[in-house]
Design a protein around this motif. Sequence first.
Motif, PDB file in Angstrom:
ATOM      1  N   TYR A 156      20.915  17.283  44.467  1.00 24.50           N
ATOM      2  CA  TYR A 156      22.365  17.212  44.319  1.00 24.50           C
ATOM      3  C   TYR A 156      22.908  16.281  45.401  1.00 24.50           C
ATOM      4  CZ  TYR A 156      21.677  21.210  41.284  1.00 24.50           C
ATOM      5  OH  TYR A 156      21.233  22.026  40.265  1.00 24.50           O
ATOM      6  N   LEU A 157      23.810  15.392  45.006  1.00 23.40           N
ATOM      7  CA  LEU A 157      24.352  14.378  45.910  1.00 23.40           C
ATOM      8  C   LEU A 157      25.866  14.357  45.845  1.00 23.40           C
ATOM      9  CD1 LEU A 157      22.094  11.309  44.995  1.00 23.40           C
ATOM     10  CD2 LEU A 157      22.100  12.457  47.206  1.00 23.40           C
ATOM     11  N   THR A 158      26.493  14.064  46.978  1.00 27.18           N
ATOM     12  CA  THR A 158      27.909  13.749  46.984  1.00 27.18           C
ATOM     13  C   THR A 158      28.105  12.417  47.690  1.00 27.18           C
ATOM     14  OG1 THR A 158      30.133  14.560  47.501  1.00 27.18           O
ATOM     15  CG2 THR A 158      28.424  14.943  49.160  1.00 27.18           C
ATOM     16  N   VAL A 159      29.116  11.672  47.286  1.00 28.29           N
ATOM     17  CA  VAL A 159      29.336  10.333  47.824  1.00 28.29           C
ATOM     18  C   VAL A 159      30.605  10.289  48.655  1.00 28.29           C
ATOM     19  CG1 VAL A 159      28.125   9.278  45.877  1.00 28.29           C
ATOM     20  CG2 VAL A 159      30.607   9.556  45.781  1.00 28.29           C
ATOM     21  N   ASP A 160      30.672   9.315  49.539  1.00 26.59           N
ATOM     22  CA  ASP A 160      31.839   9.125  50.389  1.00 26.59           C
ATOM     23  C   ASP A 160      32.800   8.095  49.810  1.00 26.59           C
ATOM     24  OD1 ASP A 160      33.220   9.834  52.795  1.00 26.59           O
ATOM     25  OD2 ASP A 160      32.700   7.861  53.603  1.00 26.59           O
ATOM     26  N   LEU A 188      26.749  14.820  42.093  1.00 33.16           N
ATOM     27  CA  LEU A 188      25.794  14.345  41.094  1.00 33.16           C
ATOM     28  C   LEU A 188      24.524  15.181  41.140  1.00 33.16           C
ATOM     29  CD1 LEU A 188      26.148  10.525  41.863  1.00 33.16           C
ATOM     30  CD2 LEU A 188      27.439  11.865  40.199  1.00 33.16           C
ATOM     31  N   GLN A 189      23.901  15.335  39.983  1.00 35.45           N
ATOM     32  CA  GLN A 189      22.649  16.069  39.880  1.00 35.45           C
ATOM     33  C   GLN A 189      21.567  15.133  39.352  1.00 35.45           C
ATOM     34  OE1 GLN A 189      22.357  18.971  36.687  1.00 35.45           O
ATOM     35  NE2 GLN A 189      21.148  20.338  37.970  1.00 35.45           N
ATOM     36  N   SER A 199      29.745  18.200  39.160  1.00 36.59           N
ATOM     37  CA  SER A 199      31.050  18.776  39.448  1.00 36.59           C
ATOM     38  C   SER A 199      31.955  17.697  40.031  1.00 36.59           C
ATOM     39  CB  SER A 199      30.903  19.939  40.442  1.00 36.59           C
ATOM     40  OG  SER A 199      32.152  20.508  40.758  1.00 36.59           O
ATOM     41  N   LYS A 200      33.257  17.959  40.017  1.00 33.33           N
ATOM     42  CA  LYS A 200      34.226  17.103  40.696  1.00 33.33           C
ATOM     43  C   LYS A 200      35.075  17.977  41.602  1.00 33.33           C
ATOM     44  CE  LYS A 200      34.660  13.745  36.924  1.00 33.33           C
ATOM     45  NZ  LYS A 200      35.595  13.124  35.933  1.00 33.33           N
ATOM     46  N   VAL A 201      35.159  17.599  42.855  1.00 32.92           N
ATOM     47  CA  VAL A 201      35.892  18.415  43.827  1.00 32.92           C
ATOM     48  C   VAL A 201      36.767  17.517  44.684  1.00 32.92           C
ATOM     49  CG1 VAL A 201      34.123  20.213  43.887  1.00 32.92           C
ATOM     50  CG2 VAL A 201      33.982  18.302  45.469  1.00 32.92           C
ATOM     51  N   ARG A 202      37.681  18.124  45.399  1.00 37.22           N
ATOM     52  CA  ARG A 202      38.558  17.360  46.269  1.00 37.22           C
ATOM     53  C   ARG A 202      38.131  17.569  47.717  1.00 37.22           C
ATOM     54  NH1 ARG A 202      44.978  17.604  45.499  1.00 37.22           N
ATOM     55  NH2 ARG A 202      44.331  16.447  43.647  1.00 37.22           N
ATOM     56  N   GLY A 203      37.773  16.479  48.386  1.00 47.04           N
ATOM     57  CA  GLY A 203      37.467  16.534  49.806  1.00 47.04           C
ATOM     58  C   GLY A 203      35.986  16.694  50.120  1.00 47.04           C
ATOM     59  N   ARG A 204      35.642  16.221  51.306  1.00 43.82           N
ATOM     60  CA  ARG A 204      34.247  16.230  51.765  1.00 43.82           C
ATOM     61  C   ARG A 204      33.729  17.649  51.994  1.00 43.82           C
ATOM     62  NH1 ARG A 204      30.260  12.302  51.866  1.00 43.82           N
ATOM     63  NH2 ARG A 204      29.172  12.189  53.858  1.00 43.82           N
ATOM     64  N   GLN A 209      30.112  22.145  50.132  1.00 43.05           N
ATOM     65  CA  GLN A 209      30.007  23.548  49.719  1.00 43.05           C
ATOM     66  C   GLN A 209      29.398  23.646  48.326  1.00 43.05           C
ATOM     67  OE1 GLN A 209      33.712  25.763  49.924  1.00 43.05           O
ATOM     68  NE2 GLN A 209      32.995  27.251  48.432  1.00 43.05           N
ATOM     69  N   VAL A 210      29.816  22.759  47.428  1.00 42.44           N
ATOM     70  CA  VAL A 210      29.276  22.771  46.062  1.00 42.44           C
ATOM     71  C   VAL A 210      27.785  22.422  46.065  1.00 42.44           C
ATOM     72  CG1 VAL A 210      29.383  21.626  43.806  1.00 42.44           C
ATOM     73  CG2 VAL A 210      31.483  22.324  44.958  1.00 42.44           C
ATOM     74  N   LEU A 211      27.372  21.481  46.934  1.00 40.06           N
ATOM     75  CA  LEU A 211      25.952  21.166  47.052  1.00 40.06           C
ATOM     76  C   LEU A 211      25.145  22.411  47.385  1.00 40.06           C
ATOM     77  CD1 LEU A 211      25.920  17.826  49.139  1.00 40.06           C
ATOM     78  CD2 LEU A 211      25.718  18.073  46.669  1.00 40.06           C
ATOM     79  N   VAL A 212      25.614  23.142  48.364  1.00 40.65           N
ATOM     80  CA  VAL A 212      24.909  24.355  48.804  1.00 40.65           C
ATOM     81  C   VAL A 212      24.875  25.384  47.687  1.00 40.65           C
ATOM     82  CG1 VAL A 212      25.046  26.340  50.358  1.00 40.65           C
ATOM     83  CG2 VAL A 212      25.381  24.025  51.253  1.00 40.65           C
ATOM     84  N   GLU A 213      26.001  25.602  47.025  1.00 40.30           N
ATOM     85  CA  GLU A 213      26.068  26.596  45.955  1.00 40.30           C
ATOM     86  C   GLU A 213      25.145  26.220  44.793  1.00 40.30           C
ATOM     87  OE1 GLU A 213      30.207  26.648  45.104  1.00 40.30           O
ATOM     88  OE2 GLU A 213      30.714  27.987  46.786  1.00 40.30           O
TER      89      GLU A 213
END
Length: 287
Positions: A156-160, A188-189, A199-204, A209-213
Amino acid sequence: MRKIAITADSNSGITREVAEREGVFIVPMLFTIDGKEYLEGISLNSQEFFLYQEQGRDIKSAQPTVGSVLELWDSLLKEYDEVVHIPMTKALSGSYDTALALSREYEGRVFVVDNQRISVTQKQSVWDARQLAEEGKSGREIRSILEASALESSIYLTVDTLSYLKKGGRITPAAAAIGDILNIRPVLQIQGGKIDAYSKVRGRKKSKQVLVEAIQKDMRERFGEAKKGKGIKLHAAYAGIPEEAAEWKRQLEEIFPGYIVDMDELSLNICTHVGKGALGIAVTCNL
């Protein structure tokens, strides 16, 4: 007992220095920047890559050259009986198909794994292959075991920034513009070689948190039975900001007590699409 060499491409994130220390062998991914060719880890390092990326250079990634693959295999087969090659997932590159075609010229001495993994999960497959070779498994047996367990992983990845997802055509320019205005970040998965929006979330903070969950859910639901027999391995990854990576690793070790969290820099192939500041977490069922 057969003497078996384990090879992979640099998309695994294994540097040449680590490969030499650990007794495995790496072929570099190819990059073209403004028409000039570079080899990952040889003529292009991550600091240079992110500088070029921030300058808006035209960056394209490609599979390892045929010559680099053949040269490595020819050299190894003078000393080793067999080669097990672990390329990045064929869903995201032509590396597997090319390597498979080349392997047919070696009359059963080169075994190419349909790994369905990328980056840190691909790296774990390399360590698993090395372990299996040390246990006396043949190249054919190692390939079979790795392919059977290929889907026992998630990233799982999140971007800046949304700029590079937009550039790669994974989101529209309009979606990128709205996302930047509202501080919306996708998670992203990567699973089975496919990159999907999770998922789509607001803020870093929320995206982490979503990555961990997501990982907690996989460990609980997807890998519950596998954990009993094999054990779970956690991996973390980052792009270009080591200070944030160190803090991310510390946070994960607090959240997952009892687990050693490996931290690696994402391969440049992935960074082409996610850009500097990306953070990731992955889980694998190691052997």
